[in-house]
Design a protein around this motif. Structure first.
Motif, short mmCIF file in Angstrom:
data_model
loop_
_atom_site.label_atom_id
_atom_site.label_comp_id
_atom_site.label_asym_id
_atom_site.label_seq_id
_atom_site.Cartn_x
_atom_site.Cartn_y
_atom_site.Cartn_z
N ILE A 429 0.84 -1.21 0.00
CA ILE A 429 0.00 0.00 0.00
C ILE A 429 0.87 1.25 0.00
CG2 ILE A 429 -1.66 1.31 1.36
CD1 ILE A 429 -2.86 -1.39 2.24
N LEU A 430 1.90 1.23 0.86
CA LEU A 430 2.81 2.39 0.89
C LEU A 430 3.53 2.56 -0.44
CD1 LEU A 430 4.36 1.99 4.47
CD2 LEU A 430 2.70 3.70 3.69
N ALA A 431 3.93 1.43 -1.06
CA ALA A 431 4.61 1.52 -2.35
C ALA A 431 3.69 2.07 -3.42
CB ALA A 431 5.13 0.14 -2.75
N ALA A 432 2.41 1.63 -3.40
CA ALA A 432 1.45 2.15 -4.37
C ALA A 432 1.24 3.64 -4.19
CB ALA A 432 0.13 1.40 -4.24
N ALA A 433 1.14 4.08 -2.91
CA ALA A 433 0.98 5.51 -2.67
C ALA A 433 2.21 6.29 -3.13
CB ALA A 433 0.73 5.74 -1.17
N PHE A 434 3.41 5.72 -2.88
CA PHE A 434 4.63 6.39 -3.31
C PHE A 434 4.70 6.48 -4.83
CE2 PHE A 434 9.04 5.96 -4.75
CZ PHE A 434 9.60 7.12 -4.22
N LEU A 435 4.37 5.39 -5.52
CA LEU A 435 4.42 5.39 -6.98
C LEU A 435 3.39 6.35 -7.57
CD1 LEU A 435 4.91 1.58 -7.68
CD2 LEU A 435 6.62 3.41 -7.86
N SER A 436 2.22 6.43 -6.93
CA SER A 436 1.21 7.38 -7.41
C SER A 436 1.72 8.81 -7.27
CB SER A 436 -0.09 7.20 -6.62
OG SER A 436 -0.62 5.91 -6.83
N GLY A 437 2.34 9.12 -6.12
CA GLY A 437 2.91 10.46 -5.93
C GLY A 437 4.04 10.74 -6.91
N LEU A 438 4.86 9.70 -7.14
CA LEU A 438 5.98 9.87 -8.07
C LEU A 438 5.46 10.14 -9.48
CD1 LEU A 438 9.02 9.81 -8.60
CD2 LEU A 438 8.82 7.32 -8.90
N ALA A 439 4.41 9.41 -9.88
CA ALA A 439 3.84 9.63 -11.21
C ALA A 439 3.27 11.02 -11.34
CB ALA A 439 2.76 8.58 -11.49
N LEU A 440 2.59 11.49 -10.29
CA LEU A 440 2.04 12.86 -10.32
C LEU A 440 3.16 13.89 -10.41
CD1 LEU A 440 -0.45 14.66 -10.11
CD2 LEU A 440 -0.25 14.55 -7.61
N ILE A 442 6.20 13.47 -11.71
CA ILE A 442 6.79 13.42 -13.05
C ILE A 442 5.88 14.12 -14.06
CG2 ILE A 442 7.47 11.88 -14.92
CD1 ILE A 442 8.40 9.89 -12.80
N ALA A 443 4.54 13.89 -13.91
CA ALA A 443 3.61 14.54 -14.84
C ALA A 443 3.68 16.05 -14.72
CB ALA A 443 2.19 14.05 -14.57
N LYS A 444 3.76 16.57 -13.49
CA LYS A 444 3.87 18.02 -13.33
C LYS A 444 5.17 18.55 -13.90
CE LYS A 444 0.97 18.46 -9.22
NZ LYS A 444 0.95 18.86 -7.77
N GLY A 445 6.27 17.78 -13.74
CA GLY A 445 7.55 18.21 -14.28
C GLY A 445 7.53 18.28 -15.80
N MET A 446 6.90 17.29 -16.44
CA MET A 446 6.80 17.28 -17.87
C MET A 446 5.95 18.43 -18.38
SD MET A 446 6.37 13.18 -18.58
CE MET A 446 6.21 13.45 -20.33
N LYS A 447 4.92 18.80 -17.61
CA LYS A 447 4.04 19.90 -18.01
C LYS A 447 4.80 21.23 -17.96
CE LYS A 447 -0.44 21.96 -16.96
NZ LYS A 447 -1.63 21.90 -16.07
N LYS A 448 5.67 21.40 -16.95
CA LYS A 448 6.46 22.62 -16.84
C LYS A 448 7.45 22.72 -17.99
CE LYS A 448 6.18 23.21 -11.82
NZ LYS A 448 6.95 23.24 -10.55
N GLU A 449 8.07 21.59 -18.41
CA GLU A 449 9.03 21.62 -19.50
C GLU A 449 8.37 22.04 -20.80
OE1 GLU A 449 10.86 17.86 -19.71
OE2 GLU A 449 12.09 18.12 -17.89
N ARG A 450 7.12 21.64 -21.03
CA ARG A 450 6.42 22.04 -22.25
C ARG A 450 6.14 23.54 -22.29
NH1 ARG A 450 3.00 17.52 -21.03
NH2 ARG A 450 3.66 15.63 -22.14
#
Length: 451
Positions: A429-440, A442-450
């Motif tokens: 459960i903790l790993a899933a929460a961590f991966l979800s946060g990590l994905a969010l 990364i998505a925000k970082g990619m949006k800033k680069e665009r």
């Protein structure tokens, strides 16, 4: 210059996989004799199958109802393959026996003997036959005494007439247990001899419990020279073991009685005898641990009644198939118990069969609930299917008495019980929460680069 992000997903998955393997069996500890509370040292021939009845101390010390916490070790402490099975029946092959026979002079072809025609001794053996003075035209008849045999024969081998004489005769067979009634066996049979090994000299007998036979032949002048009885193979199941358990009242109103068997016995029957005259309806319950909920078994009536002839009538034992060690009787109606019922348990005989591998003596060990049943492949012994037959099994001899040392035992892995699963789910459960946060992230970082 932007810093390149390190991939963290793959190392995290590797970590979880490795933790899961360590937690659930890849690093499971191989048991040693010291991991178990009970032990019994056994000796016997090396390299053969050895067996003995499981001692009662094993049932009293195992911690699993399925007997899964039992192991066998050699002198070096290495595991030995074994099986636990119901003890097979004892097979007996009674040898053929000569049958005593007596001619009976009947009044007519339809006559049958009565109790006054035959004199017997105290054991039932025929002493004398009182002939009724048979007529020459009457069919020859002979009374056979089977009372001295421990089992009822399955067939008779009969030699008739003079040696080498040809004959062909029909035989009628009657049986009796009390010399008063003689029911006829409906299957009339033929005895014949035509020389050169051609003929029939065997009579198949009816099934049942009888002590005497009457054979009637349709041809005169063919007196039996010899009659031999043959028996079927007899299988005698091992007798059930039993013990009496002391009970105690639960509460002060005499409505509930409790009993503890003291171990996981493979029970086949349980009986609650009343010490004095009484009749009461009860609910019977059991449970496997002192903390678990009671399970309802049945509702029945317990009674003890004396009739006018002095005979005591009692309720019967309850047939069961369980190893529950705790039992409870509860009065089902308004009546309370007049006295504390007894408790008698009966259990099936089980035997341990193991291969005398390695160097003896060998140690039978039990009593650590953290160890489940040994791997199925590790317990297979060729030819042992749970019944009689198969390879010969020699007796394993105990060296001394069983020993039992209670105390903390070594767990077979990092965690025992349900804690391992709980921790694994928490990490996932903790790993899933961590991966979800990590994905969010990364998505925000990619949006800033665009932008």
């Amino acid at each position: 210059m932007k810093r390149k992000k390190r991939p963290v997903l793959f190392p995290l998955l590797l970590f979880l996989l490795g933790f899961n393997r360590a937690l659930f069996g890849q690093d499971t500890k191989v048991p040693v004799p010291g991991d178990f509370a009970g032990s019994l040292v056994l000796t016997g021939a090396q390299g053969v199958l050895l067996g003995l009845e499981l001692p009662e101390a094993v049932y009293q010390g195992i911690e699993r109802p399925d007997m899964g916490d039992i192991r066998v070790f050699d002198r070096a402490g290495l595991l030995v393959p074994f099986v636990i099975r119901p003890a097979p029946a004892i097979t007996l092959n009674p040898p053929p026996e000569n049958v005593p026979f007596f001619p009976w002079g009947q009044e007519n072809d339809a006559a049958l003997p009565s109790g006054t025609d035959i004199v017997i001794d105290a054991e039932g053996a025929v002493v004398n036959i009182k002939s009724r003075g048979g007529r020459p035209s009457a069919d020859p008849a002979y009374i056979l005494d089977l009372s001295g045999f421990s089992a009822t024969p399955s067939s008779l081998h009969i030699t008739l007439g003079k040696e080498g004489e040809f004959y062909n005769t029909t035989v009628r067979i009657y049986s009796s247990a009390d010399l008063a009634r003689w029911p006829e066996y409906q299957n009339r049979q033929t005895l014949a001899w035509f020389g050169g090994g051609v003929g029939r000299d065997t009579l198949e007998l009816p099934r049942g419990n009888y002590r005497y036979l009457l054979l009637k032949f349709d041809r005169p002048n063919l007196p039996p020279r010899n009659i031999t009885a043959f028996f079927e193979t007899i299988e005698i199941p091992p007798p059930a073991r039993e013990k009496t358990i002391a009970g105690e009242w639960r509460g002060n109103d005499r409505r509930i009685a409790g009993y503890a068997a003291g171990g996981f016995y493979p029970l086949t029957a349980i009986e609650f005898p009343l010490p004095e005259a009484d009749s009461i309806e009860v609910r019977i319950k059991n449970r496997f641990t002192g903390e678990s909920e009671w399970s309802f078994v049945t509702r029945t009536n317990l009674f003890r009644i004396s009739n006018s002839g002095g005979e005591i009538l009692t309720s019967k034992a309850l047939n069961i198939n369980t190893s529950a060690p705790f039992w409870e009787l509860e009065a089902a109606g308004d009546l309370a118990f007049s006295s504390l019922p007894g408790c008698v348990i009966r259990w099936a005989v089980y035997e341990l069969v193991f291969l005398g591998r390695g160097e003896g003596p060998w140690t039978l060990a039990w009593g650590n609930g953290d160890y489940g049943p040994q791997g199925e492949g590790d317990m297979k012994l060729p030819g042992l299917t749970g019944g009689a037959g198969g390879p010969e099994i020699e007796t394993a001899r105990p060296l001394g008495e069983p020993t039992y040392t209670p105390g903390p035992r070594t767990a077979p892995s990092w965690f025992s019980g349900n804690w391992g699963q709980f921790i694994l789910w928490a990490i996932l459960i903790l790993a899933a929460a961590f991966l979800s946060g990590l994905a969010l992230y990364i998505a925000k970082g990619m949006k800033k680069e665009r932008t």
